[in-house]
Design an enzyme around this catalytic site. Structure first.
Site, PDB file in Angstrom:
ATOM      1  N   ARG A   1       0.854  -1.178   0.000  1.00 12.50           N
ATOM      2  CA  ARG A   1       0.000   0.000   0.000  1.00 12.50           C
ATOM      3  C   ARG A   1       0.895   1.234   0.000  1.00 12.50           C
ATOM      4  NH1 ARG A   1      -2.270  -3.506   3.990  1.00 12.50           N
ATOM      5  NH2 ARG A   1      -4.392  -4.194   3.464  1.00 12.50           N
TER       6      ARG A   1
ATOM      7  N   LYS B   1      -1.886  -1.921   7.370  1.00 13.07           N
ATOM      8  CA  LYS B   1      -3.215  -1.419   7.697  1.00 13.07           C
ATOM      9  C   LYS B   1      -3.657  -1.991   9.040  1.00 13.07           C
ATOM     10  CE  LYS B   1      -7.773  -0.816   5.610  1.00 13.07           C
ATOM     11  NZ  LYS B   1      -8.610  -1.126   4.411  1.00 13.07           N
TER      12      LYS B   1
ATOM     13  N   HIS C   1      -1.689   2.810  -6.260  1.00 10.28           N
ATOM     14  CA  HIS C   1      -2.424   1.596  -5.892  1.00 10.28           C
ATOM     15  C   HIS C   1      -2.602   0.640  -7.070  1.00 10.28           C
ATOM     16  CE1 HIS C   1      -4.946  -0.744  -3.182  1.00 10.28           C
ATOM     17  NE2 HIS C   1      -5.785  -0.924  -4.183  1.00 10.28           N
TER      18      HIS C   1
ATOM     19  N   ARG D   1      -0.163  -2.373  -6.981  1.00  8.63           N
ATOM     20  CA  ARG D   1      -0.565  -3.403  -6.004  1.00  8.63           C
ATOM     21  C   ARG D   1      -1.748  -4.206  -6.560  1.00  8.63           C
ATOM     22  NH1 ARG D   1      -1.386  -4.565  -0.316  1.00  8.63           N
ATOM     23  NH2 ARG D   1      -3.597  -4.643   0.216  1.00  8.63           N
TER      24      ARG D   1
ATOM     25  N   HIS E   1      -4.467  -8.652   3.679  1.00  4.77           N
ATOM     26  CA  HIS E   1      -5.913  -8.572   3.865  1.00  4.77           C
ATOM     27  C   HIS E   1      -6.314  -9.366   5.106  1.00  4.77           C
ATOM     28  CE1 HIS E   1      -6.772  -7.701  -0.677  1.00  4.77           C
ATOM     29  NE2 HIS E   1      -6.504  -6.603   0.011  1.00  4.77           N
TER      30      HIS E   1
ATOM     31  N   TYR F   1     -10.636 -10.009  -6.352  1.00  9.54           N
ATOM     32  CA  TYR F   1      -9.783 -10.027  -7.535  1.00  9.54           C
ATOM     33  C   TYR F   1     -10.098 -11.195  -8.462  1.00  9.54           C
ATOM     34  CZ  TYR F   1      -6.964  -6.383  -5.382  1.00  9.54           C
ATOM     35  OH  TYR F   1      -6.541  -5.198  -4.835  1.00  9.54           O
TER      36      TYR F   1
END
Length: 325
Positions: free
Chosen positions: A149, A174, A246, A249, A272, A281
């Site tokens: 990120r 994150k 982004h 990624r 994630h 995805y």
């Protein structure tokens, strides 16, 4: 009730949670508190499963997108579980709560990824004249090959790059989550080239930031925005659209899926927390591959798979070991 929210936020801050996450959690819990007050609940001990169900209905009627509603529900569940674990409430009213699932028309439209050829041509078109040029190439490689990120890439320090074990340590992911990412050979070589000249960018004490700007300090988001603007002026034969940080990624996630990588490995690779975030995805891979993943779930993740990715003109063969927990 508000005091417990403040205490929860304070503890999360003490645990190192990012300010943006704390601000979001506080806003979400404020809405939960407002809903509970309207239902006559004046103490968290009196919150019941039916109140939580009513809160879910309220969020759905409020016009929020699925992903926004999901965020509100996750925050409420974490908070109420925290209260139960500390004996502030007798039982967790969310313990049997299932996260809502989106309707097909609620799923966001995904931006098409860059192709491997586009990434390769873009990297090949960038100049290699000085330390700033090498930093720019290393930055693109970090976004793509390591799937970082924007905030994760800018927070990297020199100590986070383990050349011996070919690992990139992400210490400020994150939600303040940490993870280790295998360093593909292309990224390893590019980072070595940049690090050799990195000190030439310093204009004062070295505080250890990996990526330095022209001021000699840690590279900023504003500098990245300027770099991306200049990147979009680079003439690349196969690329006809706008690129941003982004997108790299986003592209590596799709390339790994198309290459047959285990979706649970990709989940860990991208950091994630929820597998559903990674499965989005699958909408950008061939239909037969989507069917194969659907048929294999939840069995996939028990096998060791090779991840073969083309980065520029260099072929990187990195093995990722994953196991279903």
């Amino acid at each position: 009730m508000k005091e417990q929210i403040e205490e929860y936020i304070a503890q999360r801050k003490a645990e190192g949670m990012a300010d943006a996450t704390l601000s979001c959690d506080k806003q979400r819990l404020g809405r939960l508190l407002e809903f509970m007050h309207k239902k006559g609940v004046r103490r968290w001990q009196n919150a019941r499963p039916q109140h939580v169900d009513g809160y879910l209905d309220f969020l759905e009627r409020s016009g929020l997108s699925f992903f926004s509603r999901e965020g509100f529900v996750i925050t409420a569940r974490c908070f109420l579980r925290w209260l139960a674990e500390r004996g502030r409430i007798l039982s967790d009213p969310t313990r049997h709560l299932d996260l809502p699932r989106p309707d097909k028309d609620e799923l966001p439209l995904l931006e098409p990824p860059l192709s491997e050829q586009e990434v390769s041509e873009l990297l090949s078109a960038l100049p290699r004249r000085n330390a700033v040029d090498l930093r720019n190439i290393a930055y693109i490689e970090l976004l793509y090959s390591a799937g970082l990120r924007l905030s994760e890439s800018l927070s990297l320090d020199l100590r986070d790059i383990d050349f011996s074990n070919r690992i990139v340590h992400v210490r400020k992911g994150k939600g303040s989550k940490q993870r280790d990412i295998p360093m593909m050979r292309g990224l390893q070589g590019t980072l070595r080239d940049y690090v050799c000249l990195r000190r030439s960018l310093l204009k004062g004490p070295d505080h250890g930031a990996l990526l330095l700007g022209r001021t000699g300090k840690r590279l900023s988001k504003g500098s990245v925005d300027q770099f991306m603007n200049s990147l979009n002026k680079v003439r690349v034969r196969s690329r006809q659209r706008h690129v941003h940080a982004h997108l790299f990624r986003h592209s590596i996630a799709v390339h790994l899926l198309r290459g047959g990588a285990d979706i649970r490995y990709i989940q860990a690779f991208l950091g994630h927390e929820d597998l559903e975030s990674t499965k989005i995805y699958l909408r950008l891979v061939p239909a037969d591959l989507r069917k194969a993943y659907d048929a294999a779930m939840p069995e996939i993740g028990r096998y060791t798979l090779g991840v073969l990715v083309e980065v520029g003109s260099r072929r990187a063969h990195d093995w990722a070991r994953t196991s279903a927990k």
